[in-house]
Design a protein around this motif. Structure first.
Motif, short mmCIF file in Angstrom:
data_model
loop_
_atom_site.label_atom_id
_atom_site.label_comp_id
_atom_site.label_asym_id
_atom_site.label_seq_id
_atom_site.Cartn_x
_atom_site.Cartn_y
_atom_site.Cartn_z
N ARG A 1 36.03 30.90 48.78
CA ARG A 1 37.13 31.60 49.26
C ARG A 1 36.65 32.50 50.04
N ASP B 1 36.88 35.72 51.88
CA ASP B 1 37.45 37.22 51.75
C ASP B 1 37.29 38.24 53.00
N ALA C 1 33.86 29.91 44.41
CA ALA C 1 34.93 29.76 43.67
C ALA C 1 34.68 28.81 42.55
N ARG D 1 36.06 26.34 41.19
CA ARG D 1 36.23 24.94 41.35
C ARG D 1 34.91 24.22 41.92
N THR E 1 31.00 33.62 35.16
CA THR E 1 32.21 34.22 35.59
C THR E 1 33.37 34.48 34.32
N ASP F 1 41.33 26.59 37.56
CA ASP F 1 39.95 27.24 37.57
C ASP F 1 39.24 27.50 36.18
#
Length: 639
Positions: free
Chosen positions: A78, A80, A87, A89, A463, A626
Motif C-alpha cells: 500500500r 501511503d 499489505a 494480501r 497484524t 484481507d
C-alpha cells in the motif's frame, strides 16, 4: 552490482551470506528486482520510504516507483504518501507454501493444545538451508513473552531445533554453514535475532586453566570421528560471559595444529569462541539423545526444548517448548516437560501417518488451480498504469500461487495451466525463482521452499484485525465524508477498535476503546444477530426511540440476520443515525462490524440504505478479503 550478478541465495537476508552467483541468462530481471524490494520491506518490518528502498536495494528511484506501483496494483503493498507498506494480501505467497507443506493443517491444533496444557509457548519450525524457519507459533500472552513470528529465520546454531535438523546434513550443508559463519560473524543476516555476542574475554586468573584445557584437548584428539573436529566432554567448560552476566557453556575445541600458547607478558585478556561454535558437538549430542536444548543462545533468559517430528523416517518439522528462566531453567525444562513433549510428538507423527494412509488409500488426481484470470487482469493493469506497470513481475509472483494444498509438486505444464501463462513465460519465472532459492527442481518437478515465507510473512503475521481494517476505514470515510468505526462484541457491549472521524462541526466523537451497550447500536445488532442466544437483558431506554421490548428486539435481530445489515435511528442518542454490516472470518463467523455514523440531518434512513450501504458493503468486502488471507494459517487478533 553488475546486472548479470545477484546475491547467492543464502539463509540470511543480507547479501553477505555467500559468494555472488551468476544470474541465469533466461532469468527475469524485473522479478529479481521486485523480490529484492519485498525483502527489504520485510527487513524493515513492513514499511519503508521509497527513498529508503532506493538506497537499500541500489535500484534507480524510477525503478523503485514502477515496482511499488505494480505491487500496489497487485495488492501486495500500500502506498501511503512517500512510504510503501506491506499489505495482508502479500501473505498469499507464504500461504501457498504452508498449504503445499500440509504440516500446519495437520499439526497446528496439536501445538496449540500443548501450549494450552503447559501454559508455555510452542512453535513448529522447518529447516531452511543452514537456518530454521517458523511455520507456527502458539504464544502465551505475558509481560515477558516470545516475539518470534511465523516466517522468521534463525541461525541453526543458536536454536534448539537447529542441531536436530543438522543431524541430517551432509558435507555440502556443513560447508555452507561454515562459509556463512565466516562471512557473517555477527549474524546480521538474521534480523529476527540479536547480533551474535562478541567473543568472550577472560583474563589472568583463567590463563593457567586454559593451558590445562589445551593439554586435555590434545590428549582427546583421538575421539574425533568422521573427519569432524568434534569435541568430547572434557572440551566443554563453563566460563563467565561479562556481556550478559550469566554462566555460558562455550566450546574450547582447538585446531589440531594450533601451537600451545603461553600467556604473553602484558596481555590482559584473550579471545575465546563465540555463541554457536559448539554447534557440531550439540548436533552429535542431539543425534544420540533425540532432543535438543537452547540454553539462552538467542538472548539471556530464553530457553527451549525441542524434538523432531518425523514422517517416513525423515524430519518433517521440529516442535519446541519455549520458556523464560524466570519460569524454568533449561535443565528444569528438560526434566519437567520432556515426557509430555514426547507424547505430543508421538501424536503428531501418528497424525502424519494417518494422513499419509488416507491419501494412499483414496488417491485423487493432482489438484490443479483454476486459471487465475491473469491475462485479463494484467491487460487492465497495463492499460490503467501504462509503463508504470511491470507485467513480468506480476506474472512471476503469480507462479508462486500456483502451488498449494494438493499441489505441492508441479511440473512446468501444470504451472502454466494453473496460472494461464505460456509455458515459456512460466519456465523463465521458475528459473528465476529457483536461482533466488524460492523453488527447487528435481526430475522436472518444482517445489516451493520455506524461503517464500521471507516475503513479508513475518511482519504481517502479527497484524491485527484493526490494523487490517484501518486503510479501508480511511478510504470509506474519505469517500462518504462521514465517521467510520470498527468494533467487536464483548459480552453485551461493543468495544471500538478502529475509528476514522470527520472534521465537521456536527460529528460523532468516539475514541478507540470506548464501550457502549450493544442492543441500541447498529454495530451491536449485526453482531448480536449472529449469536444463537444473544444477551438481551437490561434493555434501558436511552432515548424515546430505544427498543426495550425483548420480543420486539428479537424480531429486529431476525431481520438484521436476514438482510445482512442494521440501521439504527436515534436509539443510542437523539440526532445520531448509523448503518452497520458484519465482518466475517473465513468460516463465516461474525468477528466484528463496521459502521458509518452521521447526524440525522445529513441523510434520511432511505438515503443511508441507497447511498451508504453499498459503499459500506464494498469496504467490508475488501476487509474480509484481507482477513481471510491473513487468517488462513494463524489466528488474527481482533484488537
Amino acid at each position: 552490482m553488475p546486472s548479470n550478478v545477484a546475491p547467492a541465495p543464502g539463509t540470511g537476508t543480507s547479501s553477505a551470506a555467500g559468494a555472488e552467483a551468476v544470474v541465469p541468462a533466461e532469468a527475469v530481471t524485473p522479478l529479481i528486482r521486485g523480490i529484492a524490494v519485498l525483502r527489504r520491506l520485510t527487513d524493515a518490518d513492513g514499511v519503508s520510504s521509497l527513498s529508503g528502498l532506493e538506497r537499500s536495494t541500489g535500484l534507480a528511484r524510477s525503478t523503485v516507483d514502477r515496482i511499488t506501483a505494480t505491487l500496489a496494483r497487485r495488492g501486495y503493498v500500500r502506498l501511503d504518501g512517500r512510504d510503501a507498506v506491506l499489505a495482508p494480501r502479500l501473505m498469499e505467497l507464504g500461504n501457498a507454501y504452508l498449504a503445499a507443506l500440509r504440516l500446519p493443517r495437520l499439526l497446528d491444533a496439536h501445538a496449540d493444545a500443548l501450549a494450552d496444557e503447559l501454559d508455555e509457548s510452542v512453535s513448529l519450525a522447518v529447516g531452511d538451508q543452514d537456518g530454521i524457519r517458523f511455520i507456527h507459533q502458539a504464544t502465551r500472552r505475558r509481560a515477558m513473552s516470545l516475539s518470534f513470528r511465523i516466517g522468521d529465520l534463525l541461525p541453526a546454531e543458536r536454536t534448539a531445533p537447529g542441531p536436530l535438523f543438522a543431524t541430517e546434513w551432509g558435507d555440502r550443508e556443513w560447508a555452507r554453514w561454515h562459509e556463512r559463519r565466516a562471512a557473517d560473524p555477527e549474524d546480521r543476516g538474521f534480523p529476527a535475532v540479536p547480533a551474535r555476542s562478541r567473543p568472550i574475554e577472560y583474563g589472568e586468573d583463567d590463563r593457567n586453566d586454559e593451558k590445562d584445557r589445551i593439554g586435555a584437548h590434545r590428549t582427546n584428539r583421538a575421539n574425533r570421528t568422521n573427519g569432524k573436529d568434534l569435541t568430547v566432554a572434557q572440551d566443554l567448560t563453563v566460563g563467565k560471559d561479562p556481556t550478559v552476566g550469566k554462566d555460558l557453556t562455550v566450546w574450547r575445541s582447538l585446531a589440531a595444529d594450533r601451537p600451545e600458547e603461553e600467556p604473553g607478558a602484558g596481555r590482559s585478556a584473550r579471545r575465546l569462541p563465540t555463541l554457536g561454535d559448539d554447534f557440531e558437538q550439540r548436533t552429535a549430542e542431539a543425534r544420540e539423545a533425540g532432543w535438543a536444548l537452547d540454553d539462552q543462545l538467542i538472548e539471556p533468559g530464553l530457553v527451549a526444548l525441542s524434538m523432531p517430528v518425523r514422517e517416513a523416517g525423515r524430519i518433517a518439522c521440529v516442535v519446541s517448548v519455549v520458556s523464560h528462566t524466570s519460569r524454568h531453567t533449561a535443565a528444569d525444562l528438560r526434566d519437567t516437560l520432556l515426557p509430555r513433549l514426547r507424547e505430543a510428538v508421538a501424536a503428531m507423527e501418528r497424525e502424519l501417518r494417518e494422513a499419509q494412509h488416507a491419501e494412499s488409500a483414496t488417491p485423487t488426481p493432482r489438484a490443479t488451480a483454476a486459471p487465475s484470470g491473469l491475462a485479463v487482469w494484467t491487460g487492465a493493469s497495463k492499460q490503467e498504469l501504462g509503463r508504470e506497470f511491470i507485467e513480468s513481475l506480476a506474472r512471476g509472483l503469480t507462479v508462486i500461487t500456483a502451488f498449494g494444498e494438493g499441489r505441492a509438486e508441479l511440473n512446468l505444464t501444470e504451472v502454466a495451466q494453473a496460472t494461464g501463462l505460456a509455458r515459456a513465460t512460466a519456465r523463465r519465472a521458475l528459473i528465476t525463482l529457483e536461482h533466488l532459492g524460492y523453488v527447487t527442481a528435481h526430475d522436472r518437478v518444482f517445489r516451493l521452499t520455506p524461503r517464500v515465507l521471507g516475503l513479508g510473512f513475518p511482519p504481517l503475521s502479527r497484524t491485527s484485525l484493526a490494523e487490517i481494517a484501518a486503510p479501508h476505514l480511511t478510504e470509506l470515510s474519505q469517500r462518504l465524508h462521514d465517521s467510520v468505526s470498527l468494533a467487536v462484541l464483548t459480552g453485551d457491549e461493543i468495544q471500538y477498535t478502529g475509528r476514522v472521524s470527520t472534521s465537521r462541526v456536527m460529528s460523532v466523537h468516539i475514541t478507540i476503546g470506548t464501550r457502549l451497550p450493544a442492543y441500541p447500536t447498529a454495530l451491536g445488532r449485526v453482531m448480536l444477530a449472529d449469536l444463537p442466544e444473544p444477551p438481551l437483558t437490561e434493555l434501558l431506554p436511552l432515548t424515546p426511540r430505544t427498543i426495550t421490548d425483548p420480543a420486539r428486539l428479537t424480531a429486529v435481530l431476525d431481520r438484521v440476520r436476514e438482510e445482512g445489515y442494521a440501521l439504527v435511528d436515534e436509539e443510542l442518542e437523539v440526532g445520531l443515525r448509523s448503518v452497520a454490516v458484519p465482518v466475517r472470518e473465513r468460516g463465516g463467523r461474525v468477528v466484528a462490524a463496521v459502521n458509518v455514523a452521521m447526524h440525522s440531518s445529513r441523510r434520511t434512513p432511505e438515503e443511508c440504505v441507497a447511498e451508504v450501504l453499498p459503499e459500506l458493503r464494498a469496504a467490508v468486502g475488501r476487509i474480509e478479503e484481507d482477513l481471510w488471507v491473513a487468517g488462513r494459517f494463524r489466528r488474527v487478533p481482533r484488537t
